[in-house]
Design an enzyme around this catalytic site. Structure first.
Site, PDB file in Angstrom:
ATOM      1  N   CYS A  45      -6.364  46.347   2.625  1.00 50.76           N
ATOM      2  CA  CYS A  45      -7.763  46.192   2.245  1.00 50.76           C
ATOM      3  C   CYS A  45      -7.932  45.547   0.873  1.00 50.76           C
ATOM      4  O   CYS A  45      -9.025  45.436   0.365  1.00 50.76           O
ATOM      5  CB  CYS A  45      -8.501  47.530   2.305  1.00 50.76           C
ATOM      6  SG  CYS A  45      -7.838  48.741   1.162  1.00 50.76           S
ATOM      7  N   GLY A  59      -7.428   7.670  -1.728  1.00 51.79           N
ATOM      8  CA  GLY A  59      -7.743   7.088  -3.036  1.00 51.79           C
ATOM      9  C   GLY A  59      -6.920   7.620  -4.187  1.00 51.79           C
ATOM     10  O   GLY A  59      -7.163   7.263  -5.331  1.00 51.79           O
ATOM     11  N   ARG A  98       0.826  -1.216   0.000  1.00 55.07           N
ATOM     12  CA  ARG A  98       0.000   0.000   0.000  1.00 55.07           C
ATOM     13  C   ARG A  98       0.853   1.257   0.000  1.00 55.07           C
ATOM     14  O   ARG A  98       1.894   1.303   0.643  1.00 55.07           O
ATOM     15  CB  ARG A  98      -0.847   0.069   1.279  1.00 55.07           C
ATOM     16  CG  ARG A  98      -1.896  -0.977   1.391  1.00 55.07           C
ATOM     17  CD  ARG A  98      -2.501  -0.887   2.794  1.00 55.07           C
ATOM     18  NE  ARG A  98      -3.285  -2.055   3.099  1.00 55.07           N
ATOM     19  CZ  ARG A  98      -4.613  -2.119   2.978  1.00 55.07           C
ATOM     20  NH1 ARG A  98      -5.293  -1.083   2.567  1.00 55.07           N
ATOM     21  NH2 ARG A  98      -5.245  -3.221   3.270  1.00 55.07           N
ATOM     22  N   ARG A 142      -5.359   6.969  11.705  1.00 54.61           N
ATOM     23  CA  ARG A 142      -4.796   8.262  11.324  1.00 54.61           C
ATOM     24  C   ARG A 142      -5.751   9.333  11.809  1.00 54.61           C
ATOM     25  O   ARG A 142      -6.901   9.048  12.150  1.00 54.61           O
ATOM     26  CB  ARG A 142      -4.618   8.354   9.818  1.00 54.61           C
ATOM     27  CG  ARG A 142      -5.902   8.140   9.084  1.00 54.61           C
ATOM     28  CD  ARG A 142      -5.696   8.107   7.597  1.00 54.61           C
ATOM     29  NE  ARG A 142      -6.879   7.563   6.944  1.00 54.61           N
ATOM     30  CZ  ARG A 142      -6.927   7.201   5.680  1.00 54.61           C
ATOM     31  NH1 ARG A 142      -5.877   7.296   4.930  1.00 54.61           N
ATOM     32  NH2 ARG A 142      -8.026   6.727   5.146  1.00 54.61           N
TER      33      ARG A 142
HETATM   34  C1  PEP Z   1      -6.760  47.591  -3.950  1.00 55.78           C
HETATM   35  O1  PEP Z   1      -6.251  48.069  -4.957  1.00 55.78           O
HETATM   36  O2  PEP Z   1      -6.227  46.677  -3.295  1.00 55.78           O
HETATM   37  C2  PEP Z   1      -8.039  48.080  -3.449  1.00 55.78           C
HETATM   38  C3  PEP Z   1      -8.530  47.643  -2.318  1.00 55.78           C
HETATM   39  O3  PEP Z   1      -8.718  48.943  -4.210  1.00 55.78           O
HETATM   40  P1  PEP Z   1      -9.561  48.532  -5.519  1.00 55.78           P
HETATM   41  O4  PEP Z   1      -9.628  47.051  -5.531  1.00 55.78           O
HETATM   42  O5  PEP Z   1     -10.867  49.199  -5.375  1.00 55.78           O
HETATM   43  O6  PEP Z   1      -8.704  49.085  -6.590  1.00 55.78           O
END
Ligand code: PEP
Ligand code: MG
Length: 884
Positions: free
Chosen positions: A837, A102, A93, A337
């Protein structure tokens, strides 16, 4: 001394997973703990890599070591490989460090030849059993080792059943099986040009090589790519004494978890079949019995098994997934496991184990894969909805999904890629179906149990899954399934509810998920460990509410232009853009001010007490106008057809305006702060709206913390000019209203140049938020809108890039730009607030980097907030561990 390539089970231990693979390490640990494990040995993962390095040859000394180990096993069992009087049969195995269910290959019953099969028949006094084992062996060896199409054997098996009037394989008598053995050997001769190898040592050598090779079969490679398992690990090979679950009704085989891998409930969960071999359970050919029935059928063995299960869980302090076989009333443990579990179960088990004193809170937080809890926030069928259940099966993986029924993995993949929502319906799934399964919304099978291939894979990839819905009859050729008089054709809509096991005709109202009390508990522990704040990207009050409910500590990005896109505002925005004079433009801006004020009142009210980062308009203005191409088509058509002259004139004028605004590279064009500098009225209106909203709320007693974010700054002067201008507006509004609001001004850092001059920019920014979408775009020079469709996915497939940099932050490049920016910004403003962001703010691996870089917070879409909370805690705990 020669390198050690082979370990007896008694020589290994649980912490040797790298070398022995999960299965080998598990067998070793169980052997050391004195559990009943059939004797065997493991050839290491290093041997597999050495096999590849030396051009598919065994490394020096490996075979000799395997032969020594085999002698040892022969001594333990009193049987000998190839001995007609008392033959040893072994399984060969695969078993990598990480379980790849699998995906790789296994050969069972190895050691049978014309003499040993006769010996086995005599010894067991059961020729039927012996010849059945032999035909299974040739079939498996033929497929796995000799690469012969499995249908060639299956067709003959079917023919033999028809010929003898047998309903199932188990009804074939020993004479039919003997004939089948001859037929199978004929297939081998025809397909390979050579006789089936009757020499057991030759069989063993070839089987070991085939298992090594199976590490690199296409489905194993795809599985590793999808699960981020390095290709360099290699697989170990376990050679183990065969025990037989198909020696009568005092024999059997099964698979069980110490806790329910779907719900996390603390009770034995699994299936078994009497008088069957392991493959019968896993492959879903016969529908197995629930483990609880074993207590009634074979009570003594059940008791022993339940005790061992409990011991193993305590020993490993984790849920165990165990395979066992009963041979003539004697229990053997074949494998243990860590049990793969669905997200619901992972969370419940982690929290329960803390409460049971088995693990501490840190460990609980580390135990649940952050990305996995995404699924927890899965869609469910609205409990008030009325719908028609056409069949029921085992609820193998939670969540519900609607999609078009498809009957092959290839169609699932093709339709899935074309953006369709599909549900893969099969009698059972095989490892070959993996790619189609991940392209589907849900999986439905008519046979198999909760540990069948379909169930295990679906839980792993977080797809709702129902298995063993026996009432449905799947016709793969005609591409349809039927239940009584209901017929569902390819492309028809069905709903699969993996939480309840229901199969539903058509679409059903669904409700979005909510956080369970266990998840709430786990996340609150995570909050105690994490250093990063977690904010949300939200543009509307309803998203902000969701974000807050899911634990967001503020809004890290409110993209204000989204408000401009709404139907009641877009005509005003367009009028504003096209205005010929200042008065008209101002009238439009005044109207927009009303809307925006209301928008901000909504968001700031929901987020009372928490910071709300509002990003001023970013995209180029022509994004709000009709498309140039569409206008051109309309104008041309009107001209050619002598259409309405008034409409033609109006469209021609608009086309002219749009043409003037067109840019060759809009992403690098008149957007962000550049737009604000050229058309100051828009951002001035936005800042006025924000501060009027803030003042109104503050007067009502609502605590507000707006943070104004200026996008796309590349040069310090851009920010200086904008901030000066806009802060004047802010101050004027506060004066008018007689209110002083707590606010900040800051900027997005999303242009590489900005990173390099961050020390200058920080002079005018109280916070930075890394816009890693643009920073990745401009850092790599990859167009956000085109790269993924055109070449990026190929880059990832071919390994040119390890992952998609728009999903996971590129540590070496974009991450380095961030590090430089942070270091330089802090020379000017040591206490600068730092966030992210871009989409990476909700990605666990990127969050780990953000933690290392010392950001203040990450911001992501509301539904990813729980993932980010957990990932941030894990990053802090991992880093703490590394620093120790
Ligand atoms: C980015 O550029 O990461 C951002 C958050 O702004 P957008 O996506 O609106 O350009
Ligand atoms: Mg951006």
């Amino acid at each position: 001394m020669a390198k050690k390539w082979v370990y007896l089970f008694s020589e290994g231990s649980a912490d040797m997973r790298d070398l022995l693979g999960g299965k080998g390490a598990g067998c070793a640990e169980m052997t050391r703990a004195g559990l009943p494990v059939p004797p065997g040995f493991t050839i290491t993962t290093e041997a597999c890599n050495a096999y590849y390095d030396s051009g598919e040859r065994f490394p020096d000394g490996m075979w000799e070591q395997a032969m020594d180990a085999l002698k040892h096993v022969e001594g333990q069992t009193g049987k000998k490989l190839g001995d007609a009087a008392n033959p040893l049969l072994v399984s060969v195995r695969s078993g990598a460090k990480f379980s790849m269910p699998g995906m790789m290959d296994t050969v069972l019953n190895l050691g049978l030849d014309p003499e040993t099969v006769a010996g086995l028949a005599k010894l067991t006094d059961n020729p039927r059993f012996a010849y059945d084992a032999y035909r299974r062996f040739i079939q498996m060896f033929g497929k796995i080792v000799l690469d012969i199409a499995p249908e060639l054997f299956e067709d003959q098996l079917e023919a033999a059943k028809q010929h003898s009037g047998s309903k199932t394989d188990a009804d074939l008598d020993s004479d039919s099986l003997k004939t089948l053995v001859t037929t199978f050997k004929g297939i081998v001769k025809k397909e390979t040009g050579e006789d089936f190898p009757d020499e057991p040592y030759k069989q063993l050598e070839q089987a070991i090589m085939a298992v090594f090779r199976s590490w690199n079969n296409s489905r194993a490679i795809a599985y590793r790519n999808n699960n981020n398992i390095p290709h360099s690990l290699g697989t170990a090979v376990n050679v183990q004494t065969m025990v037989f679950g198909n020696m009568g009704n005092d024999s059997g085989t099964g698979v069980a978890f110490t806790r329910d891998p779907s719900t996390g409930e603390k009770k034995l969960y699994g299936e078994y079949l009497l008088n069957a071999q392991g493959e019968d359970v896993v492959a879903g050919i016969r529908t197995p019995h629930h483990i609880s029935e074993m207590e009634r059928e074979v009570p003594r063995v059940y008791q022993q098994f339940a005790e061992i299960a409990q011991r193993l869980e305590q020993h490993y302090r984790d849920v165990q997934d165990m395979e066992f076989t009963i041979e003539r009333g004697k229990l053997y443990m074949l494998q243990t496991r860590s049990g793969k579990r669905g997200a619901d179960a992972a969370v419940k088990i982690a929290v329960d184990m803390v409460q049971e004193g088995l693990i501490d809170k840190q460990e609980a937080v580390m135990r649940v894969e952050a990305a996995q809890i995404d699924q927890l926030l899965h869609t469910r069928v609205d409990p008030n909805a009325k719908y028609k259940v056409i069949a029921r099966g085992t609820n193998a993986a939670p969540g519900a999904a609607t999609g078009q029924a498809v009957f092959t993995a290839a169609t699932a993949e093709e339709w899935g890629k074309a953006g369709k929502r599909v549900i893969l319906v099969r009698p059972k799934t095989d490892p070959e179906d993996y790619q189609g399964m991940i392209a589907s919304q849900a999986i439905l099978t008519s046979t198999g149990g909760a540990t069948s291939h379909a169930a295990v894979v679906a839980r792993g990839v977080g797809k709702p899954c129902v298995v063993g819905a026996e009432a449905i009859h799947v016709d793969e050729v005609a591409k349809r399934f039927s239940v009584d008089s209901v017929v569902v054709n390819e492309g028809d809509m069905i709903t699969v509810n993996g939480t309840t096991g229901e199969v539903i005709l058509g679409e059903v109202p669904m409700i979005p998920p909510e956080i369970s009390s266990h998840l709430g508990q786990l996340l609150s522990w995570a909050d105690d460990f994490r250093k990063l704040g977690v904010m949300a990207n939200a543009d509307y009050p309803r998203d902000s509410e969701k974000a807050r409910e899911l634990g967001a500590e503020g809004i890290g990005l409110c993209r204000t232009e989204h408000m401009f896109m709404e139907v009641d505002r877009l005509p005003i925005v367009q009028q504003m853009i096209l205005a010929k004079d200042q008065d008209t433009r101002q009238r439009c801006l005044d109207k927009l001010l009303e809307f925006q004020r209301q928008d901000f009142i909504g968001i700031l009210r929901v987020m009372h007490g928490l910071p709300v980062t509002i990003r001023l308009i970013d995209p180029p203005l022509h994004e709000f106008l009709p498309s140039y191409e569409e206008l051109l088509v309309e104008v041309t058509t009107l001209r050619c057809t002598n259409g309405d002259p008034k409409r033609l004139k109006e469209r021609e004028e608009l086309l002219d305006e749009v043409a003037q605004m067109r840019e060759a590279n809009p992403m690098l064009g008149l957007r962000g702060c550049r737009l604000a500098i050229l058309f100051p009225g828009i951002t001035e209106m936005q800042v006025r709206a924000i501060f009027e909203a803030a003042c109104i709320l503050q007067k009502e007693g609502v605590e507000v913390h707006p943070e104004i974010m200026i996008p796309l700054v590349g040069h310090v002067n851009e920010l200086r000019i904008e901030r000066d201008k806009l802060e004047k507006v802010a101050k004027a509004v506060m004066q008018e209203q007689g209110v002083s609001v707590d606010y900040k001004f800051g900027t997005m850092i999303e242009i590489p140049r900005a990173c390099l001059v961050a020390n200058q920019i920080a002079e005018y920014a109280e916070f930075f938020s890394f816009g890693t979408n643009d920073l990745t775009q401009m850092g790599f020079g990859f167009s956000r809108d085109d790269a993924e469709g055109k070449f990026l996915l190929k880059y990832v497939e071919d390994g040119i890039l390890p992952f998609n940099p728009f999903q996971t932050l590129d540590r070496d490049g974009v991450g380095e730009l961030m590090r430089i920016a942070i270091e330089r910004a802090k020379t000017t403003r040591p206490d600068i607030k730092l966030g992210i962001c871009g989409e990476h703010g909700g990605d666990p691996a990127s969050i780990e980097l953000c933690h290392e870089l010392g950001l203040t917070y990450v911001s992501c879409s509301p539904f990813r907030v729980p993932v980010a909370r957990l990932a941030a805690a894990q990053a802090a705990l991992t880093k703490g561990e590394k620093d120790r």
